[in-house]
Design a protein around this motif. Structure first.
Motif, PDB file in Angstrom:
ATOM      1  N   GLU A 131      45.307  51.385  29.603  1.00 52.23           N
ATOM      2  CA  GLU A 131      46.252  50.081  29.756  1.00 52.23           C
ATOM      3  C   GLU A 131      46.640  49.774  31.213  1.00 52.23           C
ATOM      4  O   GLU A 131      46.467  48.488  31.274  1.00 52.23           O
ATOM      5  N   SER A 132      46.816  50.737  31.991  1.00 51.23           N
ATOM      6  CA  SER A 132      47.061  50.490  33.387  1.00 51.23           C
ATOM      7  C   SER A 132      46.025  49.876  34.097  1.00 51.23           C
ATOM      8  O   SER A 132      46.288  48.974  34.778  1.00 51.23           O
ATOM      9  N   VAL A 133      44.865  50.626  34.086  1.00 53.14           N
ATOM     10  CA  VAL A 133      43.912  49.863  34.529  1.00 53.14           C
ATOM     11  C   VAL A 133      43.580  48.580  34.410  1.00 53.14           C
ATOM     12  O   VAL A 133      43.157  47.563  34.898  1.00 53.14           O
ATOM     13  N   SER A 134      43.551  48.291  32.758  1.00 56.21           N
ATOM     14  CA  SER A 134      43.251  47.034  32.314  1.00 56.21           C
ATOM     15  C   SER A 134      44.331  45.749  32.867  1.00 56.21           C
ATOM     16  O   SER A 134      43.909  44.921  33.402  1.00 56.21           O
ATOM     17  N   GLN A 135      45.387  46.349  33.261  1.00 52.68           N
ATOM     18  CA  GLN A 135      46.537  45.523  33.728  1.00 52.68           C
ATOM     19  C   GLN A 135      46.317  45.296  35.134  1.00 52.68           C
ATOM     20  O   GLN A 135      46.149  44.014  35.712  1.00 52.68           O
ATOM     21  N   LYS A 136      45.705  46.013  35.932  1.00 50.65           N
ATOM     22  CA  LYS A 136      45.145  45.884  37.186  1.00 50.65           C
ATOM     23  C   LYS A 136      43.996  44.898  37.358  1.00 50.65           C
ATOM     24  O   LYS A 136      44.039  44.142  38.288  1.00 50.65           O
ATOM     25  N   LEU A 137      42.922  45.161  36.469  1.00 50.96           N
ATOM     26  CA  LEU A 137      41.913  44.485  36.525  1.00 50.96           C
ATOM     27  C   LEU A 137      42.114  43.127  36.234  1.00 50.96           C
ATOM     28  O   LEU A 137      41.780  42.062  36.854  1.00 50.96           O
ATOM     29  N   GLN A 138      42.969  42.685  35.456  1.00 53.92           N
ATOM     30  CA  GLN A 138      43.615  41.243  35.063  1.00 53.92           C
ATOM     31  C   GLN A 138      44.227  40.561  36.098  1.00 53.92           C
ATOM     32  O   GLN A 138      44.306  39.431  36.203  1.00 53.92           O
ATOM     33  N   SER A 139      44.777  41.420  37.334  1.00 54.71           N
ATOM     34  CA  SER A 139      45.391  40.657  38.284  1.00 54.71           C
ATOM     35  C   SER A 139      44.456  40.367  39.614  1.00 54.71           C
ATOM     36  O   SER A 139      44.735  39.797  40.380  1.00 54.71           O
ATOM     37  N   ALA A 140      43.074  40.851  39.349  1.00 54.47           N
ATOM     38  CA  ALA A 140      42.159  40.528  40.230  1.00 54.47           C
ATOM     39  C   ALA A 140      41.995  38.900  40.366  1.00 54.47           C
ATOM     40  O   ALA A 140      42.035  38.262  39.544  1.00 54.47           O
ATOM     41  N   SER A 141      41.580  38.592  41.578  1.00 50.00           N
ATOM     42  CA  SER A 141      41.302  37.346  41.775  1.00 50.00           C
ATOM     43  C   SER A 141      39.790  36.702  41.370  1.00 50.00           C
ATOM     44  O   SER A 141      38.864  37.851  41.108  1.00 50.00           O
ATOM     45  N   PRO A 142      39.241  35.787  40.988  1.00 56.10           N
ATOM     46  CA  PRO A 142      38.049  35.394  40.551  1.00 56.10           C
ATOM     47  C   PRO A 142      36.663  35.869  41.093  1.00 56.10           C
ATOM     48  O   PRO A 142      35.831  36.292  40.635  1.00 56.10           O
ATOM     49  N   ASN A 143      36.948  35.989  42.637  1.00 59.27           N
ATOM     50  CA  ASN A 143      35.839  36.264  43.419  1.00 59.27           C
ATOM     51  C   ASN A 143      35.616  37.516  43.777  1.00 59.27           C
ATOM     52  O   ASN A 143      34.852  38.103  44.357  1.00 59.27           O
ATOM     53  N   GLN A 144      36.645  38.512  43.331  1.00 57.28           N
ATOM     54  CA  GLN A 144      36.655  39.924  43.648  1.00 57.28           C
ATOM     55  C   GLN A 144      35.597  40.751  42.821  1.00 57.28           C
ATOM     56  O   GLN A 144      35.631  40.414  41.532  1.00 57.28           O
ATOM     57  N   LEU A 145      35.084  41.637  43.396  1.00 59.31           N
ATOM     58  CA  LEU A 145      33.981  42.488  42.512  1.00 59.31           C
ATOM     59  C   LEU A 145      35.232  43.628  42.363  1.00 59.31           C
ATOM     60  O   LEU A 145      35.685  44.475  42.957  1.00 59.31           O
ATOM     61  N   ARG A 146      34.907  43.812  40.847  1.00 59.75           N
ATOM     62  CA  ARG A 146      36.284  44.666  40.053  1.00 59.75           C
ATOM     63  C   ARG A 146      35.526  45.880  39.682  1.00 59.75           C
ATOM     64  O   ARG A 146      34.707  46.019  39.081  1.00 59.75           O
ATOM     65  N   ILE A 147      35.980  47.112  40.416  1.00 57.65           N
ATOM     66  CA  ILE A 147      35.347  48.390  40.390  1.00 57.65           C
ATOM     67  C   ILE A 147      36.074  49.503  39.645  1.00 57.65           C
ATOM     68  O   ILE A 147      37.398  49.551  40.137  1.00 57.65           O
ATOM     69  N   VAL A 148      35.856  50.194  38.953  1.00 59.72           N
ATOM     70  CA  VAL A 148      36.707  51.217  38.327  1.00 59.72           C
ATOM     71  C   VAL A 148      35.966  52.609  38.501  1.00 59.72           C
ATOM     72  O   VAL A 148      34.779  52.666  38.307  1.00 59.72           O
ATOM     73  N   VAL A 149      36.627  53.525  39.131  1.00 56.85           N
ATOM     74  CA  VAL A 149      36.095  54.790  39.621  1.00 56.85           C
ATOM     75  C   VAL A 149      36.539  55.968  38.720  1.00 56.85           C
ATOM     76  O   VAL A 149      37.646  56.384  38.662  1.00 56.85           O
ATOM     77  N   VAL A 150      35.595  56.648  38.248  1.00 58.20           N
ATOM     78  CA  VAL A 150      35.722  58.004  37.300  1.00 58.20           C
ATOM     79  C   VAL A 150      34.829  58.970  37.737  1.00 58.20           C
ATOM     80  O   VAL A 150      33.812  58.850  38.510  1.00 58.20           O
ATOM     81  N   HIS A 151      35.185  60.204  37.193  1.00 56.36           N
ATOM     82  CA  HIS A 151      34.266  61.243  37.537  1.00 56.36           C
ATOM     83  C   HIS A 151      33.266  61.491  36.617  1.00 56.36           C
ATOM     84  O   HIS A 151      32.022  61.300  36.714  1.00 56.36           O
ATOM     85  N   GLN A 152      33.614  61.819  35.284  1.00 49.33           N
ATOM     86  CA  GLN A 152      32.844  62.182  34.212  1.00 49.33           C
ATOM     87  C   GLN A 152      32.163  60.718  33.722  1.00 49.33           C
ATOM     88  O   GLN A 152      32.835  59.639  33.935  1.00 49.33           O
ATOM     89  N   PRO A 153      30.939  60.580  33.182  1.00 47.32           N
ATOM     90  CA  PRO A 153      30.404  59.385  32.919  1.00 47.32           C
ATOM     91  C   PRO A 153      30.661  58.915  31.574  1.00 47.32           C
ATOM     92  O   PRO A 153      31.529  59.786  30.616  1.00 47.32           O
ATOM     93  N   VAL A 154      30.656  57.530  31.598  1.00 46.74           N
ATOM     94  CA  VAL A 154      31.288  56.764  30.344  1.00 46.74           C
ATOM     95  C   VAL A 154      29.575  56.510  29.397  1.00 46.74           C
ATOM     96  O   VAL A 154      29.973  56.229  28.451  1.00 46.74           O
ATOM     97  N   TYR A 155      28.490  56.629  30.010  1.00 45.74           N
ATOM     98  CA  TYR A 155      27.233  56.725  29.517  1.00 45.74           C
ATOM     99  C   TYR A 155      26.374  57.567  30.093  1.00 45.74           C
ATOM    100  O   TYR A 155      26.356  57.814  31.197  1.00 45.74           O
TER     101      TYR A 155
END
Length: 266
Positions: A131-155
């Motif tokens: 939820e915290s990451v989602s809120q931050k992503l929603q605050s991004a400007s339209p032209n920003q490249l939006r990146i989330v960094v994790v260690h273990q893979p999601v796929y």
């Protein structure tokens, strides 16, 4: 144009000096705006290993450097430290923040600490983190490249690697895609690949990419794959993103382009 250097799983304590020198040379030539290290900085979370990692990163030519911990950055054999001060050496070298963030007019980067001291190698992302990451992503400007960094893979690509998947990854993927994320950067399994999660998950209805990195400088390579890092080039005016996988070439003692992929963004 913003240039991001993504490296992972340096595993200091098992580092290879020729590969380190080549990576420093690559960074000197490219001069990335941001360097992101997606965990497993050290092999056994020892003080000397963190000191070596910090010395290396201090030499890396990048304006901004973000580091998140991996499971190897929590003591394994020192049970007392693992229970009572699991991030002690990490924090001594990289500061108190375990989930660093960065934002400028072109790029938004959100680090997520997916390690858990009570787990050995597995990672986890909690509902609160999602939820915290989602809120931050929603605050991004339209032209920003939006990146989330994790260690273990999601796929993962291989059936045998499914045990390495991040716990909670399906909910995280659905939520972060809906919130506007463009890329997830990860490591952990020491295999490099670039895949569109829209093609892999029914809940993802827009382009959303995983960019996995191999081990940057460690001798702990898998399947005889070379050491590798990723260069991400982003044009905010076009919202266009190119990822170059750079493999270490022992013959030339340099990192060279092994894959070049244009990513479709929403």
């Amino acid at each position: 144009m913003s240039v991001i250097l993504h490296l992972s799983d340096t595993h200091f304590g098992t580092e290879q000096p020729p590969v380190m020198a080549a990576l420093l040379q690559l960074a000197q030539e490219i001069r990335p705006d941001i360097a992101i290290l997606s965990g497993d900085v050290t092999q056994r979370a020892r003080a000397a290993q963190f000191d070596s990692a910090r010395s290396f990163l201090d030499q890396l030519a990048a304006s901004v450097k973000l580091v998140i911990p991996g499971n190897h950055d929590i003591p394994l054999f020192n049970i007392f430290a693992r229970i009572f001060n699991p991030y002690g050496n990490y924090r001594r070298v990289f500061g108190q923040v375990l989930a660093p963030q960065f934002s400028n007019q072109d790029v938004q980067v959100i680090g997520v600490n997916t390690t858990r001291p009570w787990r050995h190698a597995d990672g986890e992302v909690s509902r609160q983190q999602i939820e915290s990451v989602s809120q931050k992503l929603q605050s991004a400007s339209p032209n920003q490249l939006r990146i989330v960094v994790v260690h273990q893979p999601v796929y993962v690509e291989r059936e045998s690697d499914k045990e390495n998947l991040l716990h909670g990854h399906q909910k995280a993927i659905a939520a972060w895609a809906a919130a506007g994320a463009d890329l997830i950067l990860s490591g952990h399994i020491h295999l490099a690949y670039i895949r569109n999660l829209q093609e892999k998950f029914q809940d993802v209805t827009r382009p959303f990419w995983i960019v996995s990195a191999g081990t940057a400088v460690s001798k702990r390579v898998r399947e005889k794959k070379p050491n590798s890092v990723n260069l991400i080039r982003y044009d905010s005016a076009l919202r266009s993103c190119i990822v170059e996988r750079m493999d270490f070439d022992a013959a030339s003692s340099r990192f060279i382009i092994a894959e070049n992929k244009l990513l479709k963004l929403s």
